[in-house]
Design a protein around this motif. Structure first.
Motif, PDB file in Angstrom:
ATOM      1  N   ARG A 235      -5.410   2.588  -0.958  1.00  0.00           N
ATOM      2  CA  ARG A 235      -6.372   2.680   0.150  1.00  0.00           C
ATOM      3  C   ARG A 235      -7.073   1.349   0.411  1.00  0.00           C
ATOM      4  O   ARG A 235      -7.289   0.965   1.560  1.00  0.00           O
ATOM      5  N   ARG A 236      -7.441   0.653  -0.658  1.00  0.00           N
ATOM      6  CA  ARG A 236      -8.130  -0.632  -0.479  1.00  0.00           C
ATOM      7  C   ARG A 236      -7.210  -1.677   0.135  1.00  0.00           C
ATOM      8  O   ARG A 236      -7.638  -2.463   0.985  1.00  0.00           O
ATOM      9  N   ILE A 237      -5.968  -1.711  -0.295  1.00  0.00           N
ATOM     10  CA  ILE A 237      -5.020  -2.672   0.276  1.00  0.00           C
ATOM     11  C   ILE A 237      -4.770  -2.356   1.741  1.00  0.00           C
ATOM     12  O   ILE A 237      -4.708  -3.258   2.577  1.00  0.00           O
ATOM     13  N   GLU A 238      -4.639  -1.081   2.073  1.00  0.00           N
ATOM     14  CA  GLU A 238      -4.439  -0.683   3.477  1.00  0.00           C
ATOM     15  C   GLU A 238      -5.641  -1.078   4.315  1.00  0.00           C
ATOM     16  O   GLU A 238      -5.506  -1.565   5.444  1.00  0.00           O
ATOM     17  N   SER A 239      -6.830  -0.899   3.764  1.00  0.00           N
ATOM     18  CA  SER A 239      -8.058  -1.280   4.469  1.00  0.00           C
ATOM     19  C   SER A 239      -8.093  -2.795   4.699  1.00  0.00           C
ATOM     20  O   SER A 239      -8.433  -3.258   5.794  1.00  0.00           O
ATOM     21  N   LEU A 240      -7.728  -3.551   3.677  1.00  0.00           N
ATOM     22  CA  LEU A 240      -7.686  -5.008   3.808  1.00  0.00           C
ATOM     23  C   LEU A 240      -6.660  -5.432   4.863  1.00  0.00           C
ATOM     24  O   LEU A 240      -6.935  -6.297   5.687  1.00  0.00           O
TER      25      LEU A 240
ATOM     26  N   GLN B 292      -3.808   5.375  -6.200  1.00  0.00           N
ATOM     27  CA  GLN B 292      -4.178   5.879  -4.871  1.00  0.00           C
ATOM     28  C   GLN B 292      -5.340   5.067  -4.300  1.00  0.00           C
ATOM     29  O   GLN B 292      -5.328   4.676  -3.126  1.00  0.00           O
ATOM     30  N   GLN B 293      -6.341   4.779  -5.126  1.00  0.00           N
ATOM     31  CA  GLN B 293      -7.495   3.998  -4.688  1.00  0.00           C
ATOM     32  C   GLN B 293      -7.083   2.566  -4.330  1.00  0.00           C
ATOM     33  O   GLN B 293      -7.534   2.021  -3.316  1.00  0.00           O
ATOM     34  N   ALA B 294      -6.215   1.969  -5.131  1.00  0.00           N
ATOM     35  CA  ALA B 294      -5.722   0.614  -4.829  1.00  0.00           C
ATOM     36  C   ALA B 294      -4.958   0.612  -3.513  1.00  0.00           C
ATOM     37  O   ALA B 294      -5.094  -0.315  -2.706  1.00  0.00           O
TER      38      ALA B 294
ATOM     39  N   HIS C 289      -8.026  -4.760   8.262  1.00  0.00           N
ATOM     40  CA  HIS C 289      -9.118  -5.704   8.535  1.00  0.00           C
ATOM     41  C   HIS C 289      -8.556  -7.062   8.963  1.00  0.00           C
ATOM     42  O   HIS C 289      -8.998  -7.654   9.947  1.00  0.00           O
TER      43      HIS C 289
ATOM     44  N   SER D 232       0.834  -1.201   0.000  1.00  0.00           N
ATOM     45  CA  SER D 232       0.000   0.000   0.000  1.00  0.00           C
ATOM     46  C   SER D 232       0.867   1.248   0.000  1.00  0.00           C
ATOM     47  O   SER D 232       0.605   2.204  -0.743  1.00  0.00           O
TER      48      SER D 232
ATOM     49  N   ASP E  36       1.076   4.073  -2.907  1.00  0.00           N
ATOM     50  CA  ASP E  36       0.822   5.467  -2.554  1.00  0.00           C
ATOM     51  C   ASP E  36       1.966   6.361  -3.043  1.00  0.00           C
ATOM     52  O   ASP E  36       1.742   7.435  -3.599  1.00  0.00           O
TER      53      ASP E  36
END
Length: 193
Positions: A84-89, A80-82, A92, A55, A59
């Motif tokens: 954020r999604r990887i960081e969220s995963l 940038q969106q990828a 989680h 991530s 970034d």
């Protein structure tokens, strides 16, 4: 003889042995389960760290693209969106224990069996490619091949070239079709035999 003076029956000793084996199997199962959970927790933490690093790299790449006036904005936005999604995963996964993650995967598989099977097949294919690459690398390291060493061990050497390839190296340093005698016109970079 038993402590009360009776002779033990063969059936009694067999049932005692069977009970003991069942208990040992239960202890072994519990021990292996605990060890597997412990290992999974350890790997889960490592996976979350790798995802966090990925991530961060995405970034940084997005920021570099935004600083480049020739780079398309949509590419920077997608990175940038990828990120954020990887960081969220990663957060989680890191915030759940192995049992919770297993329950979530099982629930997802029940709700979306086709998607789950496709994702499992893709993951299996990716794992096979990674494992194959590791095996090929080890085989190459063990064989001692050196590129361009001139000692007959380099990859252009005819004796080391796989027989099932469509081209083969020539003595002149070029390549020729492996399925025929070749000719001067069929050689790529040298004279064919």
């Amino acid at each position: 003889m038993t402590p009360d003076g009776r002779t033990p029956s063969p059936q009694g000793s067999q049932s005692e042995v069977a009970d003991e084996l069942r208990q040992d199997a239960g202890h072994l199962k519990d021990s292996l389960g605990a060890r597997a959970k412990q290992e999974a927790e350890s790997r889960k933490g490592q996976a979350a760290q790798v995802a966090g690093s990925a991530s961060s790299a995405l970034d940084t790449a997005a920021r570099d693209l935004r600083d480049n006036p020739e780079a398309p904005e949509w590419m920077a936005s997608a990175l940038q969106q990828a990120a954020r999604r990887i960081e969220s995963l990663a957060s989680h996964v890191d915030g759940r224990n192995v049992d919770e993650l297993g329950d979530e995967v099982a629930e997802f598989a029940r709700r979306n069996p086709g998607t789950f099977l496709a994702a499992s097949a893709a993951a299996g294919f990716a794992a096979a490619r990674v494992l194959r690459a590791g095996v090929d690398k080890k085989r190459h390291e063990r064989s001692g091949d050196q590129y361009g060493s001139g000692n007959g061990n380099d990859l252009r050497s005819a004796q080391n070239w796989p027989a099932d390839e469509n081209i083969r190296p020539t003595e002149a340093g070029g390549y020729a079709p492996a399925y025929g005698g070749g000719s001067t016109g069929g050689d790529f970079g040298g004279t064919a035999r």
